[in-house]
Every structure is written in structure tokens, then in C-alpha cells.
Write a protein that holds these residues in place. Structure first.
Motif, short mmCIF file in Angstrom:
data_model
loop_
_atom_site.label_atom_id
_atom_site.label_comp_id
_atom_site.label_asym_id
_atom_site.label_seq_id
_atom_site.Cartn_x
_atom_site.Cartn_y
_atom_site.Cartn_z
N SER A 188 0.83 -1.20 0.00
CA SER A 188 0.00 0.00 0.00
C SER A 188 0.87 1.25 0.00
O SER A 188 2.07 1.21 0.31
N ALA A 189 0.25 2.37 -0.34
CA ALA A 189 0.97 3.65 -0.32
C ALA A 189 1.44 3.98 1.09
O ALA A 189 2.53 4.52 1.27
N ALA A 190 0.62 3.65 2.10
CA ALA A 190 1.02 3.92 3.48
C ALA A 190 2.24 3.09 3.87
O ALA A 190 3.17 3.60 4.50
N ALA A 294 3.69 3.54 11.36
CA ALA A 294 3.04 2.49 12.15
C ALA A 294 2.65 1.31 11.26
O ALA A 294 2.80 0.14 11.64
N THR A 295 2.16 1.61 10.06
CA THR A 295 1.76 0.56 9.12
C THR A 295 2.95 -0.30 8.74
O THR A 295 2.87 -1.54 8.70
N TYR A 296 4.07 0.33 8.47
CA TYR A 296 5.28 -0.42 8.09
C TYR A 296 5.81 -1.23 9.26
O TYR A 296 6.14 -2.41 9.11
N LEU A 297 5.90 -0.62 10.43
CA LEU A 297 6.44 -1.32 11.60
C LEU A 297 5.56 -2.50 11.99
O LEU A 297 6.06 -3.55 12.41
N LYS A 298 4.26 -2.34 11.86
CA LYS A 298 3.34 -3.43 12.22
C LYS A 298 3.52 -4.63 11.31
O LYS A 298 3.29 -5.79 11.71
#
Length: 420
Positions: A188-190, A294-298
Motif C-alpha cells: 500500500s501507499a502507506a 506504524a503501518t510499516y512497523l506493524k
């Protein structure tokens, strides 16, 4: 160790006049040619550059304590000596006044100064190489907008051979290659934006990875590592036992990044060098960028393993010391009193493999960062003069092995080494 031996062999070869061409070729691989500046900077670029400088926490290194922002002078201790951050204001002699956006991009992307000299990787071009040219130009626009400061740059205090360009050339030949963030279209872009901020502009891997004998990243990216000289441990961002957040809800990850304090159900707060990052950088990021991080770290991988508790005698002594010194704030069952006093039961800062941060916190005390969400943080008193190495080891072993925690035993030698 294998790569370290390769570096030593290359250095010997270079010193003997053999393999110089190979070292030079490896140093210029994948370098982009200089492209001339095309137009004056716009106010929009300057404003974006100011934000990006916050995101990269540039002032954290390039501002001496009590000094003019971005005027340099702060010493960065390394195992090889001290590197002093340079003046980034647009002063014509001592700063970036004689630089162009193309030269600044080359420093960010290739690790070369305006005159072509190789830069020391204490400036994390090994991660900043992923920053886009557009963002590099915006950063430069902002730095050129600052008031010039006539503070001369301090020469680095490095021993031989680390103070030579030949040694740097060999190091780069073995450990550095210019790069960029991949765009494979599968995320995703996020997620992609978060990866860019974490792995590139935020250069998180500069701390959150292990290092070999020559200071190059040697472990899993973002897999945790001891920060040289400071002896603080930057935990793994992919391991659920340490700082992995795979099981967290996104809003709770965002709240931790912004405030430095975890949700009450998770407990704990950031300390040590990470408190500086929250203070100087993360709390100022936009909601979208924090959500992207947060999205990447999760999404990083995770696993969990528990260690056996310390011997009964150590646990008994540690339990007595805990009742004497810790129970009033952290509770009989390690439940704490959030947000003032974090819980110790189920707290990953307590149970991660390296006890370095826990030892530092108990020895030196300290505070969580002061942020709008936590403007008056409670503090931890220092116990360096209260507990011996053996006593401190036993109470930490007790905390790491009680209430369902699965941390390994802490030895008096661990404490002695970190106290020193």
C-alpha cells in the motif's frame, strides 16, 4: 568477521599499491552524475525542507548543546574516535554557502563532500542514500534559508588508519553501495511511505542493528543492536519480545511514536537515545506520516521465546530488594501505576535479550520525553550508589523472571560492564 577480514585484506592491498583500481572502481559504482541546479528554491520547498529536517532529526547531531541550531560542533563518539558534526548553515567559509543542491544530493546519496572527499558513515549516508532527489533539494533549500553562522568546523579526532581517505575507500568498497527505495507495487501507499521514513529519511537502522568490528551493519535490518560507546541497546523492531508491534493496533503505535508513552495496556515509555528522537523528531510529524510508519512497523515479522528463570537464590534476593526499593511505584505484582509508573509485568523493555537499557535506567534514572500528550513525565530515581553490581543483577533477574516474564538472568558482570 568474514567481511572484516576482507576489509583488512583490501586495506593491505591498497597500501601495497595492489588492487587500488578495484577499490576506486567499487567506490564509484552506481554513483549518479552531478546535475546542475535548474531554478531558485520556492517557499514551498523551504517549508517542506524544514519538515523533512524534523523527520530526519538532523538538528539532533548538527546542533551542539546550547549552540545555534544546525551550526554543528557536536561530537559523535565512535569506537574509532570522535567525529564532529559540521556546520549546515549557509556560511560561505564554514557552512554550506559554497554548495549547490547537486553537491548536497551527492553527499546524501553517495557520501561525498563538495570537494569529492569521502564522508565518514557517522553521517548516515548508508541509509540516507534512499532519500529522493526531490526531498534532498527541499532539505537543502531549508538549510540555505537559515541565518549563516560563522562557527568553524572542528577536525575529527580519529586514530590511524581511520583518519585516512584510503581506509574510508576500503570500508566503502566492502560495505556501501548507493541505492534507493524499491517500488514493486505490492504494498500500500502507506506501507511504502512508512518504509521510506523508517529505512531512509529516519535512518532507524543506524541504531537498530548490530555492528561488526569495523562499524558496518552486520545483522538483520532493524533487528536490534548495541549502540557503540553509549552502551544503550536499540531493540529489534521486528521481534515481539523486544520492540516489534505486530500485535498492536495502529492507533496505539501512532500514540507511542507521537508521545513516547505506550498505551496503558502495553505499558512503558521510551528512554535513553530514543527519548531524544521523540523530542526532536517524531512528535512533530504529521498524522499521515506517523500512520505510515506504524503501518510499516506493524508489518515486520515477529516471534516469541521465553527463557528459564534465574536460580532460586538469585530470585529470592532480588525479590527482597524489589520489595525494599521498587514495590511502592511498580506494585507487588509488577502492575505499576500507568501512566506515572509503567508496569513491569509483560513489559518488553524488561524482558528483551539485552539487559543494557534496563541496567542504564536503574543505574542512572531518568525521564520519558516531555510531549504534549505527556507534558510532565514522572521520573525514575538513580540507584547507582544504592545497589552493588550483584544486588542490581539479582533485582533485575527477579523482575525479568517474575509475573510471567520470560527474560534471561542478569549477571553481576553484565552490570559491571555497563556501569563502567
Amino acid at each position: 568477521m568474514k567481511r572484516a577480514l576482507i576489509v583488512i585484506a583490501l586495506l593491505i592491498a591498497a597500501a601495497a599499491g595492489v588492487g587500488v583500481a578495484l577499490v576506486l572502481a567499487l567506490n564509484f559504482r552506481d554513483e549518479s552524475p552531478l546535475v546542475a541546479d535548474t531554478a531558485p528554491f520556492t517557499p514551498q520547498q523551504v517549508a517542506r525542507g524544514e519538515y523533512l529536517a524534523r523527520a530526519g532529526n538532523c538538528a539532533g547531531c548538527h546542533t551542539e548543546r546550547g549552540g545555534v541550531p544546525y551550526a554543528g560542533g557536536r561530537g559523535i563518539a565512535t569506537p574509532f574516535g570522535t567525529v564532529f558534526a559540521p556546520n549546515l548553515t549557509p556560511h560561505p567559509q564554514h557552512g554550506l554557502g559554497g554548495w549547490t543542491a547537486a553537491l548536497f544530493w551527492r553527499a546524501m546519496h553517495n557520501g561525498r563532500s563538495a570537494d569529492g572527499r569521502l564522508l565518514y558513515p557517522a553521517f548516515p549516508y548508508t541509509e540516507l542514500t534512499r532519500v529522493t532527489r526531490e526531498d534532498s533539494d527541499a532539505l537543502f533549500a531549508y538549510l540555505r534559508s537559515l541565518p549563516p553562522t560563522d562557527k568553524p568546523n572542528r577536525p575529527h579526532a580519529l586514530g590511524f588508519p581511520y583518519n585516512t581517505q584510503a581506509a574510508l575507500a576500503v570500508w566503502r568498497a566492502a560495505f556501501f553501495r548507493p541505492g534507493s527505495m524499491p517500488h514493486d507495487g505490492t504494498h500500500s501507499a502507506a506501507w511504502s511511505r512508512g518504509a521510506y521514513l523508517v529505512e531512509g529519511l529516519g535512518h532507524c537502522n543506524a541504531c537498530h542493528t548490530s555492528r561488526n568490528a569495523l562499524g558496518a551493519s552486520s545483522g538483520i535490518a532493524l533487528g536490534g543492536g548495541l549502540i557503540p560507546i553509549q552502551n544503550w541497546y536499540a531493540p529489534s523492531l521486528s521481534d515481539a519480545r523486544e520492540a516489534g508491534v505486530g500485535e498492536w493496533e495502529l492507533p496505539k503505535i501512532v500514540a507511542l511514536l507521537r508521545s513516547g508513552v505506550a498505551d496503558a495496556s502495553r505499558g512503558g515509555s521510551v528512554t535513553g537515545p530514543m527519548a531524544e528522537v521523540v523530542t526532536g523528531s517524531l512528535q512533530h510529524l504529521s498524522a499521515d506520516d506517523l500512520l505510515a510508519m506504524a503501518t510499516y512497523l506493524k508489518a515486520l515479522s515477529r516471534h516469541e521465546v521465553k527463557n528459564p528463570p534465574a536460580p532460586a537464590a538469585v530470585m529470592a534476593q532480588g525479590g527482597q530488594l524489589y520489595k525494599q526499593h521498587c514495590v511502592d511505584c511498580h506494585g507487588e505484582d509488577g502492575e505499576g501505576a500507568p501512566p506515572a509508573y509503567p508496569p513491569l509485568a509483560g513489559n518488553r523493555a524488561v524482558t528483551m535479550d539485552s539487559p543494557a537499557n534496563l541496567v542504564h535506567i536503574v543505574l542512572e534514572g531518568g525521564f520519558a520525553p516531555s510531549t504534549p500528550a505527556n507534558p510532565r513525565p514522572y521520573g525514575m530515581p538513580p540507584f547507582a550508589t544504592v545497589l552493588s553490581d550483584a544486588e542490581l543483577a539479582s533485582v533485575l533477574s527477579y523482575v525479568r523472571g517474575s509475573w510471567g516474564n520470560g527474560g534471561a538472568e542478569v549477571s553481576p558482570l553484565d552490570v559491571a560492564r555497563l556501569r563502567k
